[in-house]
Design a protein around this motif. Structure first.
Motif, PDB file in Angstrom:
ATOM      1  N   GLY A 251       0.947  -8.411  -8.101  1.00  0.00           N
ATOM      2  CA  GLY A 251       1.676  -7.374  -8.821  1.00  0.00           C
ATOM      3  C   GLY A 251       2.885  -6.889  -8.051  1.00  0.00           C
ATOM      4  O   GLY A 251       3.215  -7.375  -6.956  1.00  0.00           O
ATOM      5  N   ASN A 252       3.539  -5.869  -8.620  1.00  0.00           N
ATOM      6  CA  ASN A 252       4.820  -5.387  -8.101  1.00  0.00           C
ATOM      7  C   ASN A 252       4.773  -3.966  -7.559  1.00  0.00           C
ATOM      8  O   ASN A 252       5.825  -3.363  -7.331  1.00  0.00           O
ATOM      9  CB  ASN A 252       5.876  -5.462  -9.215  1.00  0.00           C
ATOM     10  CG  ASN A 252       6.118  -6.877  -9.689  1.00  0.00           C
ATOM     11  OD1 ASN A 252       6.239  -7.793  -8.872  1.00  0.00           O
ATOM     12  ND2 ASN A 252       6.173  -7.064 -11.009  1.00  0.00           N
ATOM     13  N   GLU A 253       3.567  -3.420  -7.353  1.00  0.00           N
ATOM     14  CA  GLU A 253       3.461  -2.084  -6.772  1.00  0.00           C
ATOM     15  C   GLU A 253       2.546  -2.139  -5.564  1.00  0.00           C
ATOM     16  O   GLU A 253       1.798  -3.101  -5.374  1.00  0.00           O
ATOM     17  CB  GLU A 253       2.931  -1.087  -7.803  1.00  0.00           C
ATOM     18  CG  GLU A 253       1.517  -1.351  -8.275  1.00  0.00           C
ATOM     19  CD  GLU A 253       1.023  -0.276  -9.229  1.00  0.00           C
ATOM     20  OE1 GLU A 253       1.360   0.906  -9.032  1.00  0.00           O
ATOM     21  OE2 GLU A 253       0.290  -0.630 -10.174  1.00  0.00           O
ATOM     22  N   PRO A 254       2.584  -1.110  -4.703  1.00  0.00           N
ATOM     23  CA  PRO A 254       1.707  -1.118  -3.535  1.00  0.00           C
ATOM     24  C   PRO A 254       0.235  -1.192  -3.938  1.00  0.00           C
ATOM     25  O   PRO A 254      -0.173  -0.651  -4.975  1.00  0.00           O
ATOM     26  CB  PRO A 254       2.031   0.213  -2.848  1.00  0.00           C
ATOM     27  CG  PRO A 254       3.418   0.544  -3.289  1.00  0.00           C
ATOM     28  CD  PRO A 254       3.511   0.040  -4.698  1.00  0.00           C
ATOM     29  N   PHE A 255      -0.538  -1.857  -3.122  1.00  0.00           N
ATOM     30  CA  PHE A 255      -1.991  -1.933  -3.260  1.00  0.00           C
ATOM     31  C   PHE A 255      -2.584  -0.995  -2.222  1.00  0.00           C
ATOM     32  O   PHE A 255      -2.352  -1.151  -1.024  1.00  0.00           O
ATOM     33  CB  PHE A 255      -2.467  -3.361  -3.030  1.00  0.00           C
ATOM     34  CG  PHE A 255      -3.964  -3.535  -3.025  1.00  0.00           C
ATOM     35  CD1 PHE A 255      -4.722  -3.234  -4.142  1.00  0.00           C
ATOM     36  CD2 PHE A 255      -4.618  -4.012  -1.893  1.00  0.00           C
ATOM     37  CE1 PHE A 255      -6.104  -3.398  -4.135  1.00  0.00           C
ATOM     38  CE2 PHE A 255      -5.994  -4.187  -1.875  1.00  0.00           C
ATOM     39  CZ  PHE A 255      -6.736  -3.882  -2.998  1.00  0.00           C
ATOM     40  N   ARG A 256      -3.325   0.030  -2.704  1.00  0.00           N
ATOM     41  CA  ARG A 256      -3.836   1.072  -1.805  1.00  0.00           C
ATOM     42  C   ARG A 256      -5.319   1.287  -2.076  1.00  0.00           C
ATOM     43  O   ARG A 256      -5.758   1.298  -3.233  1.00  0.00           O
ATOM     44  CB  ARG A 256      -3.090   2.397  -2.010  1.00  0.00           C
ATOM     45  CG  ARG A 256      -1.576   2.281  -1.948  1.00  0.00           C
ATOM     46  CD  ARG A 256      -0.915   3.654  -2.105  1.00  0.00           C
ATOM     47  NE  ARG A 256      -1.000   4.424  -0.888  1.00  0.00           N
ATOM     48  CZ  ARG A 256      -1.349   5.707  -0.824  1.00  0.00           C
ATOM     49  NH1 ARG A 256      -1.678   6.367  -1.916  1.00  0.00           N
ATOM     50  NH2 ARG A 256      -1.369   6.337   0.332  1.00  0.00           N
TER      51      ARG A 256
END
Length: 269
Positions: A251-256
């Motif tokens: 994906g294109n967002e941070p993984f938290r």
């Protein structure tokens, strides 16, 4: 920043019941889409609450901690939330506003608010707002050590703590540490791990610490023992000691994710 929480509700009758929930001798995955109304729990001494039990000690599996996702209705809460005098807690607010009182000190916490509550503390928690509030709650029975003081309570937030970038990763892997790793008063760490798009754990970590991982944001393929499992917001992973693990973000967002681990003590014999 966003902080995932169980969706509740119930899928309609057209939904395919087959999902990616997994329970193995080495790890478990409890996906967000299994965290529904019919699997909630309730506790004595609370008002206007329900919760999802995500982890509890199981002999031969993860043995050191429990983890809840707690929803409070307006005016919901408890003046006696903890029944085990040896238990310590970490709270992370996912949504809404909570009023936390620890030993007479009042704290109003919004999304991203983080609190550590030691085993000797007297505390209360209430939702004084007009909307529901949601928080993650990690509990562990404290293991003392000779010559080591009990930790002190503290309240902070995700936003107030700068992530520490891991070495040799070009800045794509960082950990928000709410406790210094060398502070031997603490026998558990509950951190937030962040991978930027394209980041990864570049080797299969294999270690003695048990883990609870609640995905707060983003998506990844996560290696659990020998299996690659796709995970996203609200998915929970439960790893016993020495279970190999790694991840590759998608994906294109941070993984938290919110990460629990037990640390800084001798192994019981």
């Amino acid at each position: 920043m966003s902080y995932a929480f169980p969706p509740g509700g119930l899928p309609d009758q057209s939904a395919n019941p087959e999902g990616h929930a997994v329970f193995t001798p080495a790890y478990a995955v409890i996906p967000a889409n299994t965290q529904r109304d019919i699997v909630t729990s309730f506790l004595p001494g609370w008002k206007g609450m329900r919760m999802w039990v995500l982890a509890r000690p199981l002999s031969g599996f993860a043995e050191t901690f429990s983890q809840y996702a707690v929803e409070l209705a307006p005016n919901g809460g408890s003046d006696a939330p903890e029944v085990d005098p040896e238990s310590q807690s970490v709270i992370l607010v996912a949504n809404g506003t909570l009023t936390l009182n620890i030993d007479g000190a009042k704290h109003v916490m919004g999304a991203g608010g983080y609190a550590y509550i030691p085993p000797d503390a007297v505390w209360t928690i209430w939702n004084d707002g007009d909307a529901k509030a949601e928080f993650h709650w990690v509990r562990k029975r404290y293991v003392g050590a000779e010559g080591v003081d009990l930790p002190e309570a503290f309240v902070t937030s995700d936003q107030e703590n700068a992530p520490v970038v891991m070495p040799d990763c070009d800045g794509v892997w960082a950990t928000t540490r709410f406790v210094e790793p060398t502070d031997l008063r603490h026998d558990m760490h509950v951190n937030i791990v962040t991978f930027q798009p394209g980041g990864r754990i570049p080797f299969a970590e294999t270690h003695v610490m048990e883990h609870g991982l609640y995905v707060l944001q983003g998506t990844a393929d996560y290696l659990l023992n020998k299996d690659w499992v796709p995970v996203g917001p609200g998915d929970f992973m439960w790893l016993r000691a020495f279970c190999p693990q790694a991840c590759i973000t998608t994906g294109n967002e941070p993984f938290r994710y919110l990460l629990y681990k037990d640390v800084n003590r001798h192994m019981p014999l």
